[in-house]
Scaffold this active site. Structure first.
Site, mmCIF file in Angstrom:
data_model
loop_
_atom_site.group_PDB
_atom_site.id
_atom_site.type_symbol
_atom_site.label_atom_id
_atom_site.label_comp_id
_atom_site.label_asym_id
_atom_site.label_seq_id
_atom_site.Cartn_x
_atom_site.Cartn_y
_atom_site.Cartn_z
ATOM 1 N N ASP A 1 -2.322 1.977 -4.711
ATOM 2 C CA ASP A 1 -3.572 2.391 -4.094
ATOM 3 C C ASP A 1 -4.638 1.323 -4.318
ATOM 4 O OD1 ASP A 1 -2.461 4.795 -3.261
ATOM 5 O OD2 ASP A 1 -3.029 5.841 -5.106
ATOM 6 N N HIS B 1 0.809 -1.222 0.000
ATOM 7 C CA HIS B 1 0.000 0.000 0.000
ATOM 8 C C HIS B 1 0.842 1.271 0.000
ATOM 9 C CE1 HIS B 1 -3.710 1.933 -0.146
ATOM 10 N NE2 HIS B 1 -4.145 1.803 1.089
#
Length: 489
Positions: free
Chosen positions: A466, A462
């Site tokens: 995204d 992450h």
């Protein structure tokens, strides 16, 4: 009669040492040229090493379980005098040991222009660790003396040019080209590799050196300064706490009566260390999609016999790998890696296929998978899987992966949430494929039909991927599988 040296081979450019895991032949055994005589385990792959010449195994110099630098003589084969020309590859380096002593303490002064370590060390993001590790610097020369005694022939060429700065020496190049695991750990802890005394070949910093250094620095006053550099929140969280991880070993559990204690093999230890490091480095997020494989089932039924006649087993995994490879070009962030505070977008699409073995896990890599047809992908999966199980893979075949696919569905697992294979950005998990009742619409009317379905789960880093990017990629993979063209097979 002549004696031919058998050496620990250089199993890839980035590999500096290997563990001799098993002798296949014993002293006194007759061996043929290219016949496997021992097995090794490196930080990349397990492999059987063939005899360089035919003859009789006269001496064994390295015992099972020992880890030695590449080019170390592990055995000698007694053969005909005519075979003496196949001599010792490290011998030309021996006339140049004189400069070794001046260069040995160089890592203790990383800012000195004449030091042995080069300035452009990739994982060296900033200066703070140079001050924080001052208490460990005097210990630099002793550890480097340890491998020097065992592999002086391999190190002399590295020390020959001194520190004139005119050109990068072999030693400097070797130290700079540390393994991906070491570079990742260095970047994670904001550590300059050139400041760490290495015990590997030519003073190369190994993973154990890095773990020892981080564990020692954690208790020093300057050890907490590294996380001070500005970084996004996820990166800061990763950098601030992991220094405590290596310093605290796993708890020891006392065996009870009747228990069996089995020491870890090298591949098990490497896997364990890599998994812990990956969880510590990357904030893992998972997204799960359900896939209707009914069209794949139909195409596979029509083409499976044709593929079998060409010696290839057409599996669901081949279709999935092909569609993933095609879509990674459209979604390059899934085919990237984190480098310090930058994103490195890979040009090549090299897909690793996790293979479960009786003795551990290995991930051979299909290079440039997007350039292969479905037949080419299926053939590569069959070939790499078979050679992984028979220990016939070369180190190059388990390196430079950019994306990984793991398939626990073959064991009946509905789905899993795997750990990212560092330094990649994502890993795809394939769940079991089964027939299920489903609601479908035919001519505007809903009805229940039998469909073949399964889950795909994507674990992604992450820091750079995204959620929307991951879901768009997975949506395209789903559509590609459900609408797979007949011409594509």
């Amino acid at each position: 009669m002549a004696k031919i040296d058998v050496i620990m081979p250089q199993m890839g450019e980035s590999i500096a040492e290997g563990t001799l895991s098993r002798w296949i032949k014993k002293v006194g055994d007759t061996v043929q040229r290219d016949e496997p005589i021992f097995e090794i385990s490196t930080d990349k792959v397990d492999a059987e090493i063939p005899a360089p010449n035919a003859g009789v195994l006269a001496e064994i110099l390295v015992q099972e379980g020992q880890t030695v630098s590449v080019q170390t003589v592990v055995a000698r084969i007694e053969t005909d005098a005519t075979a003496g020309a196949a001599a010792k590859p490290a011998a030309p380096e021996s006339p140049r040991p004189a400069a070794a002593a001046p260069n040995a303490p160089a890592p203790s002064k990383p800012q000195t222009p004449s030091g042995a370590s080069p300035a452009p060390v990739a994982p060296a993001p900033s200066a703070p660790p140079r001050g924080g590790n001052a208490g460990t610097q005097p210990s630099a020369p002793p550890p480097r003396g340890v491998p020097a005694a065992a592999s002086s022939e391999s190190r002399t060429v590295a020390d020959a040019t001194g520190g004139n700065g005119a050109a990068e020496t072999a030693e400097e190049r070797l130290r700079r080209k540390s393994t991906p695991v070491v570079r990742r750990m260095a970047a994670e802890h904001n550590v300059d590799i050139s400041a760490i005394p290495g015990t590997g070949l030519a003073g190369r910093v190994t993973k154990n050196d890095m773990l020892s250094y981080i564990g020692g620095a954690a208790g020093q006053p300057g050890g907490g300064a590294a996380p001070s550099r500005p970084a996004p929140a996820p990166g800061g969280a990763v950098t601030a706490s992991p220094s405590r991880g290596p310093a605290a070993p796993a708890p020891t559990v006392d065996p009870w009566e009747g228990d069996r204690v089995e020491p870890w093999s090298r591949i098990r230890k490497l896997t364990a260390d890599h998994m812990v490091m990956s969880r510590r480095v990357s904030p893992h997020v998972n997204t799960i999609f359900e896939i209707d494989y009914t069209r794949i089932v139909q195409i596979r039924a029509r083409r499976k016999q044709e593929y079998a006649e060409r010696g290839v087993n057409l599996t669901y995994l081949a279709f999935i790998t092909k569609v993933v490879a095609d879509n990674l070009r459209k979604h390059p962030v899934l085919n990237s890696a984190v480098s310090g505070e930058s994103t490195l977008f890979r040009r090549d699409i090299n897909i690793g296929i996790a293979v479960a073995l009786d003795w551990g896990l290995i991930v051979p890599v299909i290079k440039r998978a997007d350039e292969l047809s479905l037949l080419g992908v299926a053939r590569a999966i069959n070939d790499l899987g078979e050679r992984a199980r028979t220990k016939k893979l070369s180190p190059d075949e388990v390196q430079k992966g950019t994306f990984t696919i793991t398939n626990p569905g073959v064991f009946g697992s509905a789905i899993g949430t795997p750990i990212i294979n560092q330094p990649q950005a994502a890993i795809l998990c394939v769940g079991s494929v089964e027939k299920q009742p489903a609601v479908i619409t035919v001519d505007g009317a809903d009805m229940i039909a039998v469909r073949t379905k399964g889950f795909l789960s994507l674990a992604f880093d992450h820091r750079i991927v995204d959620g929307a990017d991951a879901d768009r990629f997975m949506a395209d993979v789903k559509q590609g599988l459900q609408d797979f063209p007949e011409s594509g097979a």
